[in-house]
Scaffold this active site. Structure first.
Site, PDB file in Angstrom:
ATOM      1  N   ASP A   5      -8.746  10.933 -25.541  1.00  0.00           N
ATOM      2  CA  ASP A   5      -8.856  12.345 -25.183  1.00  0.00           C
ATOM      3  C   ASP A   5      -7.874  12.596 -24.043  1.00  0.00           C
ATOM      4  OD1 ASP A   5     -10.834  12.952 -27.015  1.00  0.00           O
ATOM      5  OD2 ASP A   5     -12.464  12.528 -25.627  1.00  0.00           O
ATOM      6  N   ASP A   8     -17.201  19.114 -34.125  1.00  0.00           N
ATOM      7  CA  ASP A   8     -18.053  18.911 -32.957  1.00  0.00           C
ATOM      8  C   ASP A   8     -19.369  19.610 -33.263  1.00  0.00           C
ATOM      9  OD1 ASP A   8     -16.124  17.512 -31.454  1.00  0.00           O
ATOM     10  OD2 ASP A   8     -15.189  19.395 -30.858  1.00  0.00           O
TER      11      ASP A   8
END
Length: 259
Positions: free
Chosen positions: A11, A130
């Site tokens: 990330d 997500d």
């Protein structure tokens, strides 16, 4: 049986690898280029790179960092974050990625999945999801809702229905991240993983919550995942990719040998 994959996730925010818990309290981890190289040398099957603020900030992905990572590894490389058009997909692939991951933009404009699959092949198009557990209610029969913009915007879209729709549009793979489990190191969300894996015919990558080797085993067996995304457990040095593969091999799970 096909080998199961272990995929470290980078990330990236402001050019640096970062890690948080449930998308909050992110801390700086290190240089994504150096980390990608290290994980490649340790036996990772793929690398995933997410520019985690690109969608929220409505900006293009950091192609310079993508190129640097692609130049230093020789395994499949998936890139996501802020990809909103066919032209941006093409730019990411030309920068060295083998796959592009679409998440928020696909929810807003699902046709980007079909256009990408037509232009580059389904094998290049990964649907990033997500997901938050919200309980069964009207419009969310599975009890799991899709959330976009880095966990900021609830969509009212049921996770299972969205996964099936994306598959029909041409997505070749799903990276399924549980916001509830993300960064907790308490294990993957197995109910969610098994729900999606059991209903789609494309590969599913379990994401969010890995902390111990047993968590990977459970996601691959109970969750029926085709691959597992890992971050904290290798970023902080508590486990090695070779050690994880040795453990899975001992459990009878087929993995690509790296030790």
């Amino acid at each position: 049986m096909l080998s199961k994959r272990i995929i470290p996730c980078l990330d990236v925010r402001d050019g640096r690898t970062t890690k948080g818990v449930r998308f909050e309290a992110n801390v700086d981890i290190g240089d994504p280029v150096a980390m990608a190289r290290r994980y490649y040398e340790e036996g990772a099957d793929e690398i995933v790179f997410y520019d985690i603020t690109a969608s929220h900030q409505r900006r293009a992905i950091m192609l310079d960092v993508v190129r640097q990572v692609a130049d230093t590894i020789f395994i499949p490389f998936s890139v996501g974050g802020g990809i909103r058009s066919l032209e941006e997909m093409r730019a990411v692939l030309l920068a060295g990625a083998e796959k592009v991951s679409v998440n928020s933009a696909a929810v807003r404009s699902p046709e980007i999945i079909a256009r990408g699959a037509d232009a580059f092949g389904s094998q290049c198009i990964v649907l990033g999801m997500d997901v938050k557990q919200v309980g069964v209610r009207e419009g969310i029969p599975s009890g799991y809702e899709v959330v976009i913009d880095g966990g900021r915007v609830y969509t009212g879209i049921d996770a299972l229905q969205w996964a099936l729709k994306a598959q029909g549009l041409g997505a070749g793979e799903i990276c399924l991240n549980s916001i509830d489990a993300d960064g907790t190191r308490q294990g993957y969300e197995l109910t969610l993983t098994a729900l999606i894996s059991g209903q789609v015919s494309i590969p599913v990558i379990a994401s969010g919550g890995a902390g111990e080797p047993e968590h990977l085993r459970d996601a691959l067996l109970q969750g029926r995942a085709d691959a597992v995304l890992i971050a904290s457990m290798v970023h902080f040095g508590t486990h090695s990719i070779a050690g994880l593969k040795s453990y899975l091999h001992a459990c009878g799970i087929p993995v690509r040998r790296s030790w």
